[in-house]
Design a protein around this motif. Structure first.
Motif, PDB file in Angstrom:
ATOM      1  N   LEU A  14      -3.962  10.010  12.912  1.00 30.22           N
ATOM      2  CA  LEU A  14      -3.291   9.347  11.789  1.00 30.22           C
ATOM      3  C   LEU A  14      -3.294   7.834  11.963  1.00 30.22           C
ATOM      4  O   LEU A  14      -3.475   7.086  10.992  1.00 30.22           O
ATOM      5  N   ALA A  15      -3.130   7.366  13.187  1.00 32.48           N
ATOM      6  CA  ALA A  15      -3.126   5.925  13.432  1.00 32.48           C
ATOM      7  C   ALA A  15      -4.476   5.302  13.086  1.00 32.48           C
ATOM      8  O   ALA A  15      -4.541   4.223  12.484  1.00 32.48           O
ATOM      9  N   TYR A  16      -5.561   5.978  13.451  1.00 18.85           N
ATOM     10  CA  TYR A  16      -6.881   5.405  13.178  1.00 18.85           C
ATOM     11  C   TYR A  16      -7.152   5.309  11.680  1.00 18.85           C
ATOM     12  O   TYR A  16      -7.602   4.277  11.181  1.00 18.85           O
ATOM     13  N   TRP A  17      -6.874   6.388  10.952  1.00 22.18           N
ATOM     14  CA  TRP A  17      -7.190   6.372   9.521  1.00 22.18           C
ATOM     15  C   TRP A  17      -6.242   5.474   8.747  1.00 22.18           C
ATOM     16  O   TRP A  17      -6.636   4.893   7.726  1.00 22.18           O
ATOM     17  N   LEU A  18      -5.012   5.326   9.197  1.00 22.43           N
ATOM     18  CA  LEU A  18      -4.100   4.408   8.525  1.00 22.43           C
ATOM     19  C   LEU A  18      -4.465   2.956   8.799  1.00 22.43           C
ATOM     20  O   LEU A  18      -4.283   2.091   7.937  1.00 22.43           O
ATOM     21  N   HIS A  19      -5.003   2.679   9.977  1.00 18.72           N
ATOM     22  CA  HIS A  19      -5.408   1.299  10.264  1.00 18.72           C
ATOM     23  C   HIS A  19      -6.631   0.902   9.441  1.00 18.72           C
ATOM     24  O   HIS A  19      -6.888  -0.294   9.244  1.00 18.72           O
ATOM     25  N   ALA A  20      -7.399   1.891   8.955  1.00 18.80           N
ATOM     26  CA  ALA A  20      -8.599   1.586   8.169  1.00 18.80           C
ATOM     27  C   ALA A  20      -8.275   1.236   6.721  1.00 18.80           C
ATOM     28  O   ALA A  20      -9.101   0.615   6.039  1.00 18.80           O
ATOM     29  N   LEU A  21      -7.112   1.616   6.232  1.00 19.73           N
ATOM     30  CA  LEU A  21      -6.778   1.355   4.824  1.00 19.73           C
ATOM     31  C   LEU A  21      -6.658  -0.138   4.517  1.00 19.73           C
ATOM     32  O   LEU A  21      -7.216  -0.597   3.512  1.00 19.73           O
ATOM     33  N   PRO A  22      -5.957  -0.977   5.302  1.00 23.92           N
ATOM     34  CA  PRO A  22      -5.951  -2.417   4.994  1.00 23.92           C
ATOM     35  C   PRO A  22      -7.341  -3.046   5.079  1.00 23.92           C
ATOM     36  O   PRO A  22      -7.636  -3.989   4.333  1.00 23.92           O
ATOM     37  N   GLU A  23      -8.195  -2.525   5.954  1.00 25.07           N
ATOM     38  CA  GLU A  23      -9.555  -3.060   6.067  1.00 25.07           C
ATOM     39  C   GLU A  23     -10.325  -2.848   4.771  1.00 25.07           C
ATOM     40  O   GLU A  23     -11.111  -3.704   4.351  1.00 25.07           O
ATOM     41  N   LEU A  24     -10.099  -1.712   4.117  1.00 27.40           N
ATOM     42  CA  LEU A  24     -10.766  -1.457   2.842  1.00 27.40           C
ATOM     43  C   LEU A  24     -10.332  -2.461   1.781  1.00 27.40           C
ATOM     44  O   LEU A  24     -11.133  -2.872   0.934  1.00 27.40           O
ATOM     45  N   TYR A  25      -9.081  -2.855   1.822  1.00 29.61           N
ATOM     46  CA  TYR A  25      -8.590  -3.825   0.835  1.00 29.61           C
ATOM     47  C   TYR A  25      -9.275  -5.175   1.023  1.00 29.61           C
ATOM     48  O   TYR A  25      -9.702  -5.817   0.047  1.00 29.61           O
ATOM     49  N   PHE A  26      -9.397  -5.614   2.274  1.00 29.78           N
ATOM     50  CA  PHE A  26     -10.015  -6.920   2.521  1.00 29.78           C
ATOM     51  C   PHE A  26     -11.518  -6.895   2.254  1.00 29.78           C
ATOM     52  O   PHE A  26     -12.104  -7.905   1.894  1.00 29.78           O
ATOM     53  N   GLN A  27     -12.156  -5.740   2.440  1.00 33.57           N
ATOM     54  CA  GLN A  27     -13.582  -5.636   2.174  1.00 33.57           C
ATOM     55  C   GLN A  27     -13.885  -5.445   0.689  1.00 33.57           C
ATOM     56  O   GLN A  27     -15.043  -5.532   0.288  1.00 33.57           O
ATOM     57  N   LYS A  28     -12.858  -5.145  -0.114  1.00 33.32           N
ATOM     58  CA  LYS A  28     -13.030  -4.916  -1.554  1.00 33.32           C
ATOM     59  C   LYS A  28     -14.062  -3.826  -1.827  1.00 33.32           C
ATOM     60  O   LYS A  28     -15.000  -3.998  -2.598  1.00 33.32           O
ATOM     61  N   VAL A  29     -13.874  -2.689  -1.155  1.00 38.84           N
ATOM     62  CA  VAL A  29     -14.813  -1.594  -1.294  1.00 38.84           C
ATOM     63  C   VAL A  29     -14.474  -0.792  -2.528  1.00 38.84           C
ATOM     64  O   VAL A  29     -13.439  -0.965  -3.170  1.00 38.84           O
ATOM     65  N   ARG A  30     -15.372   0.135  -2.859  1.00 41.05           N
ATOM     66  CA  ARG A  30     -15.185   0.959  -4.043  1.00 41.05           C
ATOM     67  C   ARG A  30     -14.105   2.013  -3.797  1.00 41.05           C
ATOM     68  O   ARG A  30     -13.750   2.323  -2.670  1.00 41.05           O
ATOM     69  N   LYS A  31     -13.625   2.592  -4.896  1.00 40.34           N
ATOM     70  CA  LYS A  31     -12.606   3.629  -4.783  1.00 40.34           C
ATOM     71  C   LYS A  31     -13.140   4.878  -4.107  1.00 40.34           C
ATOM     72  O   LYS A  31     -12.379   5.633  -3.486  1.00 40.34           O
ATOM     73  N   VAL A  32     -14.449   5.133  -4.218  1.00 48.35           N
ATOM     74  CA  VAL A  32     -15.018   6.325  -3.601  1.00 48.35           C
ATOM     75  C   VAL A  32     -14.879   6.262  -2.086  1.00 48.35           C
ATOM     76  O   VAL A  32     -14.464   7.216  -1.426  1.00 48.35           O
ATOM     77  N   ARG A  33     -15.195   5.102  -1.495  1.00 43.82           N
ATOM     78  CA  ARG A  33     -15.067   4.953  -0.052  1.00 43.82           C
ATOM     79  C   ARG A  33     -13.610   4.977   0.375  1.00 43.82           C
ATOM     80  O   ARG A  33     -13.276   5.441   1.464  1.00 43.82           O
ATOM     81  N   ALA A  34     -12.732   4.483  -0.453  1.00 41.47           N
ATOM     82  CA  ALA A  34     -11.305   4.576  -0.139  1.00 41.47           C
ATOM     83  C   ALA A  34     -10.866   6.037  -0.081  1.00 41.47           C
ATOM     84  O   ALA A  34     -10.042   6.422   0.751  1.00 41.47           O
ATOM     85  N   GLY A  35     -11.434   6.849  -0.952  1.00 41.98           N
ATOM     86  CA  GLY A  35     -11.136   8.282  -0.915  1.00 41.98           C
ATOM     87  C   GLY A  35     -11.660   8.944   0.341  1.00 41.98           C
ATOM     88  O   GLY A  35     -11.033   9.852   0.893  1.00 41.98           O
ATOM     89  N   TRP A  36     -12.817   8.482   0.828  1.00 38.65           N
ATOM     90  CA  TRP A  36     -13.361   9.037   2.064  1.00 38.65           C
ATOM     91  C   TRP A  36     -12.434   8.762   3.244  1.00 38.65           C
ATOM     92  O   TRP A  36     -12.311   9.589   4.137  1.00 38.65           O
ATOM     93  N   VAL A  37     -11.791   7.616   3.258  1.00 42.40           N
ATOM     94  CA  VAL A  37     -10.878   7.283   4.348  1.00 42.40           C
ATOM     95  C   VAL A  37      -9.557   8.024   4.189  1.00 42.40           C
ATOM     96  O   VAL A  37      -8.949   8.457   5.161  1.00 42.40           O
ATOM     97  N   ALA A  38      -9.107   8.176   2.949  1.00 46.51           N
ATOM     98  CA  ALA A  38      -7.833   8.859   2.723  1.00 46.51           C
ATOM     99  C   ALA A  38      -7.940  10.367   2.925  1.00 46.51           C
ATOM    100  O   ALA A  38      -6.933  11.022   3.216  1.00 46.51           O
ATOM    101  N   ALA A  39      -9.141  10.918   2.786  1.00 42.72           N
ATOM    102  CA  ALA A  39      -9.312  12.369   2.900  1.00 42.72           C
ATOM    103  C   ALA A  39      -8.904  12.911   4.262  1.00 42.72           C
ATOM    104  O   ALA A  39      -8.212  13.933   4.346  1.00 42.72           O
TER     105      ALA A  39
END
Length: 278
Positions: free
Chosen positions: A84-109
């Motif tokens: 849980l710590a690893y995948w939660l730490h990846a969520l702010p990184e997605l915001y700064f990278q301005k990635v698509r919603k699809v990749r955000a779903g891959w991290v949240a899955a």
């Protein structure tokens, strides 16, 4: 989460950045290479940890015996906290990278996938092991492809591993939820003992609903996978056919210009003209 951020920076600084300097990748490939490199390190560590923690592969009955599994070993609980710590730490990184919603779903899955493991911890360990095995081969194939674009053999290996892991995942769900948990002795609601969900698995309607959702989800995953493979093969054969046509056009000799047999190069006849008699 802070430890995961530090380990992320260490892998990036001492491994991935050094390789990127030698490859001279474009900006898009540079980002994908970093993403796959981080996930390869994480998936490999998680798989080794799963094999070290669990001993349920050789004895499938242990997945549902003595359920509910209220008292978790320290290694199992620490493993889930780190996931849980690893995948939660990846969520702010997605915001700064301005990635698509699809990749955000891959991290949240994976975060959502860890949630059912709260009451099926042993099954969750094996499911994560199968998931990370397929993901490890996929990201390794991407790393090899970025270093050599003509080398796509690992993608074929990933395709086989992906199908096998999906079949094992579906089989484990049916085995544990459909046949194992209904045989548990303590199926009454008992909050004092931590027994909150056993009575649900005693209901055949609930079990069939859960299995139906699992089958639909696995079918949708396989459909996307088959569609991706068909598109990839179509693009490959189109590229091969275009290369063959280009090679055939280059080998074809140029047609010589047709000239009149009765004229020389300057337009005059090579025959000597007969002088008219006076």
């Amino acid at each position: 989460i802070f430890i995961a951020i530090i380990l992320h920076a260490v892998v990036q600084e001492y491994a991935l950045d050094k390789i990127n300097r030698r490859l001279h990748l474009s900006k898009v490939k540079h980002s994908k290479f970093n993403e796959s490199g981080q996930l390869v390190a994480f998936h490999l560590t998680s798989m080794v940890w799963c094999l070290y923690v669990e001993g349920y592969v050789s004895n499938p009955r242990s997945l549902w015996e003595n359920y509910p599994h209220v008292y978790l070993p320290f290694q199992v609980k620490f493993f889930y906290l780190c996931q849980l710590a690893y995948w939660l730490h990846a969520l702010p990184e997605l915001y700064f990278q301005k990635v698509r919603k699809v990749r955000a779903g891959w991290v949240a899955a994976p975060c959502l996938g860890d949630a059912p493991s709260g009451f099926l911890t042993r099954l969750g360990l094996i499911l994560l092991l199968l998931q990370y095995l397929a993901e490890f081969f996929f990201h390794m194939a991407r790393l090899v492809y970025f270093t050599d674009e003509n080398n796509e053999k690992l993608f074929n290996v990933w395709a086989v591993v992906f199908v096998v892991t999906r079949l094992f995942t579906l089989t484990l769900y049916i085995l544990v939820i459909g046949f194992g948990l209904p045989r548990v002795e303590n199926q009454a609601l008992d909050p004092e003992r931590g027994n909150f969900f056993s009575f649900l698995f005693n209901n055949i309607l609930f079990r069939m609903s859960v299995l139906l959702l699992v089958c639909l989800f696995q079918a949708s995953v396989m459909w996307r996978f088959i569609h991706f493979q068909l598109r990839r093969w179509r693009e490959y054969w189109n590229e091969q056919s275009s290369r063959k046509r280009a090679a055939a056009g280059a080998k074809q000799p140029a047609k010589p210009l047709k000239r009149d047999s009765g004229e020389s190069e300057n337009g005059t006849s090579p025959r000597t003209k007969k002088l008219k008699s006076p």
